[in-house]
Design a protein around this motif. Structure first.
Motif, mmCIF file in Angstrom:
data_model
loop_
_atom_site.group_PDB
_atom_site.id
_atom_site.type_symbol
_atom_site.label_atom_id
_atom_site.label_comp_id
_atom_site.label_asym_id
_atom_site.label_seq_id
_atom_site.Cartn_x
_atom_site.Cartn_y
_atom_site.Cartn_z
ATOM 1 N N HIS A 34 11.514 5.690 21.029
ATOM 2 C CA HIS A 34 12.835 5.301 21.534
ATOM 3 C C HIS A 34 12.685 4.471 22.804
ATOM 4 O O HIS A 34 11.908 4.818 23.684
ATOM 5 C CB HIS A 34 13.658 6.559 21.831
ATOM 6 N N THR A 35 13.437 3.388 22.879
ATOM 7 C CA THR A 35 13.489 2.556 24.089
ATOM 8 C C THR A 35 14.894 2.641 24.653
ATOM 9 O O THR A 35 15.870 2.551 23.908
ATOM 10 C CB THR A 35 13.167 1.081 23.759
ATOM 11 N N GLU A 36 14.986 2.817 25.966
ATOM 12 C CA GLU A 36 16.304 2.889 26.600
ATOM 13 C C GLU A 36 16.308 2.058 27.879
ATOM 14 O O GLU A 36 15.452 2.238 28.748
ATOM 15 C CB GLU A 36 16.662 4.337 26.915
ATOM 16 N N ARG A 55 13.042 3.149 29.978
ATOM 17 C CA ARG A 55 11.953 3.985 29.464
ATOM 18 C C ARG A 55 11.692 3.768 27.981
ATOM 19 O O ARG A 55 12.557 3.309 27.241
ATOM 20 C CB ARG A 55 12.248 5.449 29.732
ATOM 21 N N ILE A 56 10.468 4.101 27.599
ATOM 22 C CA ILE A 56 10.075 4.170 26.200
ATOM 23 C C ILE A 56 9.484 5.552 25.985
ATOM 24 O O ILE A 56 8.515 5.934 26.654
ATOM 25 C CB ILE A 56 9.037 3.087 25.827
ATOM 26 N N VAL A 93 8.332 -3.256 26.896
ATOM 27 C CA VAL A 93 7.522 -3.139 25.674
ATOM 28 C C VAL A 93 6.186 -3.846 25.875
ATOM 29 O O VAL A 93 5.131 -3.296 25.530
ATOM 30 C CB VAL A 93 8.262 -3.694 24.443
ATOM 31 N N ARG A 147 6.970 9.882 28.157
ATOM 32 C CA ARG A 147 7.584 8.557 28.189
ATOM 33 C C ARG A 147 6.939 7.675 29.255
ATOM 34 O O ARG A 147 6.367 8.152 30.234
ATOM 35 C CB ARG A 147 9.076 8.651 28.418
ATOM 36 N N CYS A 202 10.374 3.038 16.914
ATOM 37 C CA CYS A 202 11.564 2.520 17.589
ATOM 38 C C CYS A 202 11.905 1.127 17.046
ATOM 39 O O CYS A 202 11.045 0.241 17.036
ATOM 40 C CB CYS A 202 11.300 2.444 19.090
ATOM 41 N N LEU A 218 5.726 5.242 19.319
ATOM 42 C CA LEU A 218 6.791 4.849 20.235
ATOM 43 C C LEU A 218 8.103 5.109 19.509
ATOM 44 O O LEU A 218 8.397 4.494 18.486
ATOM 45 C CB LEU A 218 6.644 3.384 20.642
ATOM 46 N N VAL A 245 11.068 -1.769 19.489
ATOM 47 C CA VAL A 245 9.631 -2.074 19.549
ATOM 48 C C VAL A 245 9.217 -2.852 18.300
ATOM 49 O O VAL A 245 8.478 -3.837 18.392
ATOM 50 C CB VAL A 245 8.797 -0.789 19.716
ATOM 51 N N GLY A 272 13.917 -4.802 28.701
ATOM 52 C CA GLY A 272 13.392 -4.103 27.532
ATOM 53 C C GLY A 272 12.158 -4.778 26.974
ATOM 54 O O GLY A 272 11.151 -4.126 26.689
#
Length: 97
Positions: A38-40, A24-25, A55, A13, A73, A36, A76, A51
């Motif tokens: 998951h983005t959190e 994080r991604i 990205v 990540r 994601c 890619l 993204v 976010g």
């Protein structure tokens, strides 16, 4: 908001420490591709553009490495829809409308 990203290959990540919280991604790298997945963004950072900035910084790194992007994601994918200049990184055959 200005922050640096760090690639953490052990955790698979990209991470950004923002005001003591980590956004994080998550990704999977395979050959010349990066998926890619998951983005959190922590609750306390939501709605502040973290976010989107995360990205953008990750895409710049993907570009610098010459990797082909596979955006699994939804966040993204939405970013790519709003910033079509980055679509050049996306693997051929994947349609982002």
């Amino acid at each position: 908001m200005d922050f640096e990203i760090v690639d953490n290959p052990e955790q698979k990540r990209y991470e950004a420490n923002v005001a003591g919280a980590v956004a994080r991604i998550e990704y999977i790298k395979a050959q010349d591709k990066i998926y890619l997945t998951h983005t959190e963004v922590p609750k306390e950072l939501e709605g502040k553009g973290v976010g989107s900035e995360l990205v953008a910084k990750v895409l710049a790194d993907v570009d610098a490495q010459g990797l082909t992007l596979v955006p699994l994601c939804p966040f993204v994918a939405l970013y790519l829809k709003r910033h079509p200049e980055w679509k050049r990184l996306v693997m051929k055959g994947i349609n982002i409308e």
